[in-house]
Enzyme design. Sequence first.
Site, PDB file in Angstrom:
ATOM      1  N   TYR A  27       3.790  -2.675 -17.788  1.00 13.18           N
ATOM      2  CA  TYR A  27       2.640  -3.248 -18.497  1.00 13.18           C
ATOM      3  C   TYR A  27       2.778  -3.022 -19.994  1.00 13.18           C
ATOM      4  O   TYR A  27       3.428  -2.089 -20.451  1.00 13.18           O
ATOM      5  CB  TYR A  27       1.324  -2.641 -17.993  1.00 13.18           C
ATOM      6  CG  TYR A  27       1.130  -1.176 -18.310  1.00 13.18           C
ATOM      7  CD1 TYR A  27       0.524  -0.767 -19.504  1.00 13.18           C
ATOM      8  CD2 TYR A  27       1.537  -0.183 -17.421  1.00 13.18           C
ATOM      9  CE1 TYR A  27       0.341   0.582 -19.791  1.00 13.18           C
ATOM     10  CE2 TYR A  27       1.359   1.166 -17.702  1.00 13.18           C
ATOM     11  CZ  TYR A  27       0.759   1.538 -18.897  1.00 13.18           C
ATOM     12  OH  TYR A  27       0.583   2.876 -19.181  1.00 13.18           O
ATOM     13  N   CYS A  28       2.170  -3.917 -20.760  1.00 15.99           N
ATOM     14  CA  CYS A  28       2.137  -3.815 -22.215  1.00 15.99           C
ATOM     15  C   CYS A  28       0.927  -4.595 -22.708  1.00 15.99           C
ATOM     16  O   CYS A  28       0.129  -5.078 -21.905  1.00 15.99           O
ATOM     17  CB  CYS A  28       3.438  -4.322 -22.841  1.00 15.99           C
ATOM     18  SG  CYS A  28       3.887  -5.992 -22.339  1.00 15.99           S
ATOM     19  N   THR A  29       0.776  -4.746 -24.003  1.00  8.80           N
ATOM     20  CA  THR A  29      -0.456  -5.303 -24.557  1.00  8.80           C
ATOM     21  C   THR A  29      -0.790  -6.685 -23.998  1.00  8.80           C
ATOM     22  O   THR A  29      -1.822  -6.889 -23.375  1.00  8.80           O
ATOM     23  CB  THR A  29      -0.374  -5.377 -26.095  1.00  8.80           C
ATOM     24  OG1 THR A  29      -0.008  -4.101 -26.604  1.00  8.80           O
ATOM     25  CG2 THR A  29      -1.710  -5.793 -26.682  1.00  8.80           C
ATOM     26  N   GLY A  33       2.900  -8.103 -27.915  1.00 10.83           N
ATOM     27  CA  GLY A  33       2.192  -7.921 -26.641  1.00 10.83           C
ATOM     28  C   GLY A  33       3.070  -7.383 -25.580  1.00 10.83           C
ATOM     29  O   GLY A  33       2.670  -6.651 -24.729  1.00 10.83           O
TER      30      GLY A  33
END
Length: 302
Positions: A184-186, A302
């Site tokens: 997961y990331c932004t 992101g």
Amino acid sequence: MELQKVILYYAFTPISDPAALRLWQKTLCESLGLKGRILISPHGINGTLGGEMTALKKYVRATKEYPGFKKIDFKWSDGRGDEFPRLKIRVRDELVAFGNPQELTVDESGVVGGGVHLRSDQVEKLVEERGDEVVFFDGRNAFEAKIGKFRDAVVPDVTTTRDFIKEIESGKYDALKERPIVTYCTGGIRCEILSVVMKNRGFKEVYQIQGGIVRYGKKYGDDGLWDGSLYTFDSRMALDFSQNTKVIGQCEKCSAPTKQFYNCANVACHELILLCEECSRQNFSKNCTHDRSRAHDSEMIG
């Protein structure tokens, strides 16, 4: 003043003439009075822009007319109008600087060989069905996780995205190669590449959250598996998903709860320091001891 918004987006698709695309995007953004940052590479586009909602809607419609951009997932959040001081559009070899442009292959459908995309509800279902077997793997810089992360997530020791390949190849995470990994990331873009890196190095079951933390937080707020605030690479610096957001960060001087980063008071240092309001007033020592040789990601990735 009209309602202000911020959009975050990316698209992986072959770009034959990045310079021409840059010129078109620059003209479009300037005509609409938008500010922010856009990166363009032969692999696609990645941007975050702020401005009036009407102008941003016009930008979204125009950008989606470009071949390969029709299915861009634009993530919206509230803005103040001062998130970005100017418009910056750059052409680079990579949308996110992992240092491995040759390892990434894209076609009209996006990244080839990456992780399986899961909607937010599918992430919840995966954890419900497989419990503690599921591993959340943070695809951001380690400091971002100080104020918010998925519960019990693995947070790699990385300062920039360029550190990820060495970190993955270090052997630290080899015991996880047979377990389901949710990266997961932004907004999702870093995981598009991280999932390829992990799969190419023996991780068998790799997922990524569609739309990233932004999309998950919009759906579940603070009632799901996410704890804390989301770090953002603009003047907001932290984004909460509800009025009940848990503060998980600790002041680096006194350990009081905080979610606010400040720039080191030494003008030659670019280190971000997590401080409570009281300690921030003490103008953190200009004789800092931070390692200024370390590079830091500065773009909205992101």
